[in-house]
Each structure stands twice: as structure tokens, then as C-alpha cells.
Design a protein around this motif. Structure first.
Motif, short mmCIF file in Angstrom:
data_model
loop_
_atom_site.label_atom_id
_atom_site.label_comp_id
_atom_site.label_asym_id
_atom_site.label_seq_id
_atom_site.Cartn_x
_atom_site.Cartn_y
_atom_site.Cartn_z
N GLU A 1 0.81 -1.22 0.00
CA GLU A 1 0.00 0.00 0.00
C GLU A 1 0.84 1.27 0.00
OE1 GLU A 1 -3.36 0.11 2.57
OE2 GLU A 1 -3.78 -2.03 2.29
N SER B 1 -1.93 7.76 2.13
CA SER B 1 -2.26 9.14 1.77
C SER B 1 -1.33 10.14 2.46
CB SER B 1 -3.71 9.45 2.13
OG SER B 1 -3.93 9.26 3.50
N GLN C 1 -13.17 8.47 0.18
CA GLN C 1 -13.38 8.33 1.63
C GLN C 1 -13.22 9.70 2.27
OE1 GLN C 1 -11.24 5.19 3.71
NE2 GLN C 1 -11.07 6.48 5.50
N THR D 1 -9.90 11.50 0.64
CA THR D 1 -8.93 10.81 -0.19
C THR D 1 -9.62 9.95 -1.24
OG1 THR D 1 -6.90 9.48 -0.09
CG2 THR D 1 -8.71 8.76 1.30
N VAL E 1 -9.39 6.38 -3.19
CA VAL E 1 -8.87 5.06 -2.81
C VAL E 1 -9.00 4.10 -3.99
CG1 VAL E 1 -9.06 3.14 -1.18
CG2 VAL E 1 -9.70 5.46 -0.46
N GLN F 1 -8.33 -0.05 -4.29
CA GLN F 1 -7.96 -1.27 -3.57
C GLN F 1 -8.16 -2.48 -4.47
OE1 GLN F 1 -10.65 -0.72 -0.18
NE2 GLN F 1 -8.86 -0.64 1.15
N TRP G 1 -3.84 5.21 -1.63
CA TRP G 1 -4.66 6.26 -1.02
C TRP G 1 -4.07 7.58 -1.45
CZ3 TRP G 1 -8.47 4.46 2.47
CH2 TRP G 1 -8.40 3.09 2.77
#
Length: 156
Positions: free
Chosen positions: A57, A60, A104, A121, A123, A125, A141
Motif C-alpha cells: 500500500e 495518503s 473516503q 482521499t 482510494v 484497492q 490512497w
């Protein structure tokens, strides 16, 4: 093939097949919303959201690529009130892999860190299905302009 059988096969391909993708897409949307509800309720993220092999990942808050694990450091919050919206899902392999894109928003205060009152942010995934459950395998993010990333700056 008899005409009625041919019609049934064509009907399935035109109607039945797209519905199966809609099921996976809805499952992913439900998982995204459930993960947010878990964090709102428990003031922590569900460690079981992560793939058994971990998740790669970009956070952010910036920094380099991170690897999250189920037994790694999950942040706890003094307060967290978040929501997700505009969830779009791309099914890669029906019932096995999909990508979720969404926004989000949250107001939060991670324990021991400054509050983030305007966390907004984008996102992305990547989800894989493991043992009948959707798990995050990778994520990115990216803060929206005018919003803020988290208060942690990660430079692992």
C-alpha cells in the motif's frame, strides 16, 4: 442444438452472465462499506480485511510502499467518523479478483497523533477472495485537493 436450447444459451449469455459480475461488484461494495462501519464502531481497522499474504500500500500521508499484515500495527483512534461514496468496482476475475475505486471522507484522531478534521482521499484497492472472504491485496490512497492525508508520515 434445438432452437429452444440455442435461445436459452443466448439468453443466459446476454442476461445471466452480466448478472454474475454484478454480484461480485456488489459484494466488493458491501465489503468497502463494512470495513468503514467496522472502523467507525471499533476505532480501529479490521486486521482481517488484509490478505493472508499481506497488502502492498501507498498511504495518503506519503512515503514509500508499505506492506501491511494482519498482525501488524493497525492504528487505533481516539475518534473516527468516516464515510465512503462513489464506489466503482472493476471485476477482474469473477468471484476471485476485483478492484474498488471510491472516495473516503473522515474526521479522525489517531492515538498519540494530531487530529485530522478534513480527511478526504481517493482510494484504489485490489481485492482477492481467500477462504470465501474478500481481502485487500494492494491499495493506493491519494488525498483530494483541499483535503488532508493522515497525520502520520510514513517513510519506511
Amino acid at each position: 442444438m434445438k432452437p429452444i436450447q440455442s435461445f436459452a444459451v443466448i439468453l443466459f449469455l446476454l442476461v445471466g452472465a452480466p448478472l454474475s459480475f454484478a454480484d461480485t461488484a456488489q459484494e466488493i461494495r458491501d465489503v468497502v462499506e463494512a470495513n468503514m462501519a467496522f472502523t467507525n464502531k471499533n476505532l480501529s481497522q479490521d486486521p482481517m480485511r488484509i490478505s493472508s499474504g499481506g497488502s502492498k500500500e501507498f498511504f495518503s500521508s506519503g512515503g514509500l510502499l508499505n506492506t501491511l499484515t494482519r498482525n501488524g500495527d493497525n492504528p487505533d483512534f481516539e475518534f473516527f467518523s468516516g464515510s465512503v461514496k462513489h464506489i466503482e468496482v472493476v471485476v477482474l476475475v469473477e468471484g476471485k479478483a476485483a478492484i474498488a475505486h471510491y472516495y473516503q471522507e473522515a474526521a479522525m484522531k489517531p492515538k498519540g497523533l494530531p487530529a485530522v478534521p478534513n480527511y478526504r482521499t481517493r482510494v484504489t484497492q485490489a481485492y482477492v477472495k481467500e477462504d470465501g472472504m474478500w481481502r485487500v491485496k494492494a491499495a493506493h490512497w491519494s488525498p483530494l485537493q483541499g483535503g488532508a492525508g493522515t497525520s502520520q508520515t510514513v517513510v519506511k
